[in-house]
Every structure is written in structure tokens, then in C-alpha cells.
Write an enzyme that holds these catalytic residues in place. Structure first.
Site, short mmCIF file in Angstrom:
data_model
loop_
_atom_site.label_atom_id
_atom_site.label_comp_id
_atom_site.label_asym_id
_atom_site.label_seq_id
_atom_site.Cartn_x
_atom_site.Cartn_y
_atom_site.Cartn_z
N GLY A 91 101.55 91.83 -26.28
CA GLY A 91 100.30 92.80 -26.87
C GLY A 91 100.10 92.46 -28.21
N GLY A 127 103.97 92.27 -38.47
CA GLY A 127 102.50 92.49 -38.28
C GLY A 127 101.54 91.88 -39.56
N ARG A 177 88.39 88.66 -37.18
CA ARG A 177 87.97 87.92 -35.93
C ARG A 177 86.96 88.72 -35.06
NH1 ARG A 177 92.68 85.10 -32.47
NH2 ARG A 177 93.29 87.08 -31.97
N ASP A 253 98.09 84.08 -22.37
CA ASP A 253 97.39 85.40 -23.26
C ASP A 253 96.63 84.66 -24.49
OD1 ASP A 253 100.27 84.13 -24.13
OD2 ASP A 253 99.79 85.35 -26.04
#
Length: 488
Positions: A91, A127, A177, A253
Site C-alpha cells: 500500500g 512516511g 506526482r 506493484d
């Protein structure tokens, strides 16, 4: 959908129509003192945004995750993935989709903040992102766009005013992005692993509607979806190979359903032609080496086909047969695209056997003499045969005569052949040592002029401008072997 007329934000949130298991709603984590260090003006305009407005403090706060534009709905996407062959539930561990920008022409693009703080999928990560890797993604993704290779793009980079800790203390940053979507092979693996056919169908239906609406009326639209993804990936990987791009981390992924290149962590461009070239520090076995990329793409697409089996056909054996039949077509499609591209790189218009032979002979010689991949084709395009080991060799001189004879015998003129070569052989790529110079100046010395100059040169790789010549020089032996790191 909400429109902010001053800046041009026009956000929608169609991803939230999927079952909630596919995402977690979570706000970005604010940062102390954001500063805009790079804005992509041309991309902003194409998205319907106003560059001058984006430079204002209120908009910089959005790029930093300290504020949200009207209509934003931040979420972290869930997905799975085979990472170097090992399956994991994953994820967005350091990225948030804040919404989907609808452009003036009606196109839809994900707007994602990368480095925006921890999420439920962070797996003990902080993160955050460091400035160097975010600037690197900006440079390489924009170079890929200029090379006409499908890619995610970079709208902005902001520094956070906070350190990020990896092996050392590094300045933190957030990249904005832009992508057609962030739906991956791993997203389908996630749905399949959870075991809900309804969720899998929901994801497939959403993907078709968003990326392949032309197949909605197809008799078996899920088979058609697999076919379309295979087609796009075959074309994409061929384009990578033709310019010597090595992705470095072709985990499932990092394979998009849209057919865009995504994740520029440990990527690099090949200097000397070598099928075994690996740059990534973590790819110790060469799984994702240059010559392996087509095979790994087929492997990744086989994982997509596996995930779709429950909805390809109600009979499992028949579904398996459909999946196998479609995957077997990848290599044919890839070879066709690659051969077509190689012919263009050598100015060959015909499809005859001699074209195959000329291509194979040249590549073998290039590998034998450790010839620079980009500069070899650049020299052939300019018909400027330099004093290199390859060009001085007797076998190359013999090959050159055969090639010139072939060009002379074509119906099309030599001028047309060389023009086609010029349009398909970039004179400049983001050389690894040049990228590192730009990053060093920006990160260490707060000097972005080196990066700006490099970006300007990379923006027109087929120009064959004298201004670009300094960027055509291969790295010195002291700059090798080059190693890349994922930056996570």
C-alpha cells in the site's frame, strides 16, 4: 467535483467509488516550513493550473500537505506486490492521492503527494522522502516524457524544512506526482488475495471505464482488459530497451495498468552496451538487469492474469487457458515493437531478414567492444565514425559497408533514412554522472542552476544541438561502477 477558478484546481474523487477495502482516508502530515524548489510550468498549464498562482504561499502549502485544495479527498491506496519474487500485502506507505484533476480537455490525472507522512501501510516507515530522490524522480520522469516514453510526471518539489533519516540525516522533501492513475498489477493482486470476486469485478470495471472505455461493450471485457494491458506493456518495455533505460525494481506493484513508467527509485540509463547491466544496489542477483526486463514484464503480467482468473470465465480450466493464451502473446508483441524500433534506429524501412542480421551483428559488436549505447547510435545518425574500439575494428568496418549498401538499395532516400534515425536516436539521455552532479549541487549547496541546465538540455533529446554536446560525454572510469538506491 469542485473548481477553484484562480489556481485552476478541478478535482474529482472517482477512486472512492471503489469498495473501501481499496484505500484508507487519511490527511497528510503537516511539515514545519515548506519551500517550493521546483515547479513544472508546462505540466501545470496542461493540467489547467496557473503556474504563477501555484508559486503563492497558499498553494505551496498544498504541495507540502499543510493544506488541501477545494475538492481534495486524501487517501492512501492499498495494493499487494511481488517484490523480487516474494509476495507481500503493501500500500501507499508514504504517498497520498489527494484527488483527480480534470483538465480543460476533459482528461483525468491523479495528483499524488509523495513523502506526505505515514499511513496505515507504512510498515514501520516514517512516511517521508529525502530531497535527493525526489529531485531525481523529477529529472528522470521529465527526461522520459521528452523521450516520448509513457510515464508518470512531476509537477512540483517542495522541501519540508525537516530532516529525514536514512543512513544519514538528509533534507526532507515532497514530490507532487501526476499519473493517468496509480492502478497497478499489485492492485489486482490485492483484490484477488482478499478473495472477493465482487471487489475484483469492481476494480476491473473501474479500470476499464477509466483507461479502456472502448472495450466496455466487448463480449468478454475482462479478457479484453488483459489484452490491452499486455499490449501497452509490450510497447512500453520495448521503448525502455530502445533507449537503454533500466528500471531496477520491476516488482508487480510498479507495473501500471495504464502502461506508464512509475517509480524512479533505483533506475538508470545504460552507458556501455551490456545485456547484464544492473545499477540497483538491492538487485544482487540481476533479476531486473537490462536484458531481463522483457522477461520480467511477462512474469509480472502473468501475475495479473492469475489475479483475473476468477472473472475471465466461470469455468476455472477455461479461465486458466485464456490467461495462458494471452500471456503467451506478450513476447511476440514485444519483439515486434522492439524490432520496429531498432529498424528506425538504423534507418531501415524494410522488414526483410537482412535487417534482423544487421541489428544482431551490431549489438554483438557493441557488447564485445563495450561501446557506449547512446553514442554509438548518435554517431551512426550523424555519420560521424569516431576513434573508438568498436568503430576501429575490422568487423565493424565490414558491417558498416553492408549497412550503407542496404541504405543505398532502399526505395526511400538516404536523407529520409538519416532523418528517421535522428527522430529515433536521442543525442542526449540523463547520464548518471550528470544527474548526480545536479543532485549534489542542489542538495548540498542549494544550487539548482546545474539541475535547471540539465533539464533544459534533456527537454529536447532529438534536437542534436551543439548546446547539448557536453551532456553526451560518457562517464570517466572513476564514475563507474554506478550504483542506485531506492531512497525509501
Amino acid at each position: 467535483m469542485t473548481k477553484n477558478n484562480e489556481t485552476g484546481w478541478n478535482l474529482d474523487n472517482s477512486y472512492t467509488t471503489l469498495p473501501q477495502s481499496f484505500y484508507t482516508e487519511i490527511p497528510p502530515t503537516p511539515v514545519s516550513s515548506p519551500e517550493l524548489v521546483k515547479l513544472n510550468h508546462s505540466l501545470a498549464i496542461s493540467l489547467g493550473l496557473t503556474p504563477e498562482e501555484l508559486k503563492k504561499e497558499a498553494e505551496i502549502a498544498i504541495f507540502a500537505g499543510n493544506a488541501l485544495p477545494e475538492g481534495a479527498h486524501p487517501l492512501a491506496q492499498a495494493y499487494a506486490g511481488h517484490q523480487f519474487g516474494h509476495f507481500n500485502m503493501l500500500g501507499d506507505g508514504r504517498a497520498l492521492l489527494i484527488g483527480e484533476q480534470i483538465t480543460p480537455s476533459g482528461e483525468r490525472f491523479d495528483i499524488q503527494l509523495k513523502g506526505s507522512g505515514p499511513t496505515p501501510y507504512s510498515r514501520r516507515g516514517d512516511g517521508r522522502a529525502a530531497l535527493g530522490p525526489m529531485l531525481r524522480e523529477y529529472i528522470i520522469s521529465e527526461a522520459m516524457y521528452a523521450l516520448d516514453i509513457p510515464t508518470t510526471r512531476s509537477l512540483a518539489v517542495v522541501t519540508t524544512g525537516e530532516p529525514t533519516y536514512r543512513e544519514t540525516k538528509l533534507p526532507g522533501a515532497i514530490l507532487t506526482r501526476v499519473a493517468s492513475s496509480h492502478i497497478r498489477v499489485g492492485t489486482f493482486q490485492y483484490a484477488a488475495a482478499r478473495g472477493s470476486i465482487e471487489d475484483l469485478k469492481s476494480l476491473a470495471d473501474y479500470t476499464i471505464k477509466r483507461h479502456y472505455p472502448e472495450i466496455e461493450s466487448h463480449e468478454n471485457q475482462y479478457t479484453a482488459l488483459l489484452q490491452e494491458v499486455i499490449k501497452r506493456q509490450a510497447s512500453l518495455i520495448a521503448k525502455w530497451q530502445l533507449v537503454g533505460f533500466i528500471h531496477g525494481v520491476m516488482n508487480t506493484d510498479n507495473i501500471t495498468i495504464s502502461g506508464e513508467t512509475i517509480d524512479y527509485g533505483p533506475c538508470a540509463f545504460m552507458d556501455n552496451y551490456d545485456q547484464g547491466t544492473v545499477f540497483s544496489s538491492i538487485d544482487t542477483q540481476g533479476r531486473y538487469a537490462y536484458g531481463n526486463q522483457p522477461y520480467m514484464a511477462a512474469w509480472d503480467l502473468a501475475r495479473l492474469a492469475e489475479s483475473l482468473i476468477p472473472i475471465l470465465h466461470e469455468d476455472e480450466e477455461e479461465a486458466l487457458k485464456i490467461a495462458q493464451d494471452e500471456i503467451s502473446k506478450f513476447s511476440v508483441q514485444y519483439e515486434k515493437q522492439w524490432f520496429l524500433g531498432m529498424k528506425k534506429k538504423l534507418g531501415l524501412f524494410s522488414n526483410e531478414e537482412q535487417a534482423h542480421s544487421l541489428i544482431e551483428q551490431l549489438l554483438k559488436m557493441m557488447e564485445k567492444y563495450k561501446a557506449d549505447y547512446t553514442n554509438t547510435f548518435r554517431s551512426l545518425t550523424l555519420d560521424a565514425i569516431e576513434n573508438t574500439a568498436l568503430f576501429e575494428s575490422p568487423e565493424f568496418k565490414e558491417w558498416y559497408k553492408l549497412w550503407q549498401s542496404r541504405l543505398d538499395r532502399q526505395e526511400q532516400s538516404k536523407e529520409n533514412a538519416y532523418e528517421m534515425m535522428k527522430n529515433n536516436n536521442p543525442s542526449i539521455i540523463p547520464r548518471n554522472h550528470r544527474v548526480e552532479e545536479a543532485l549534489e549541487a542542489a542538495v548540498t549547496n542549494d544550487d539548482y542552476s546545474v539541475m535547471e541546465k540539465l533539464l533544459e538540455a534533456l527537454s529536447n533529446p532529438y534536437a542534436y544541438s551543439t548546446d547539448q554536446e557536453e551532456y553526451c560525454i560518457p562517464p570517466a572510469p572513476t564514475n563507474r561502477p554506478y550504483r542506485t538506491f531506492c531512497g525509501t
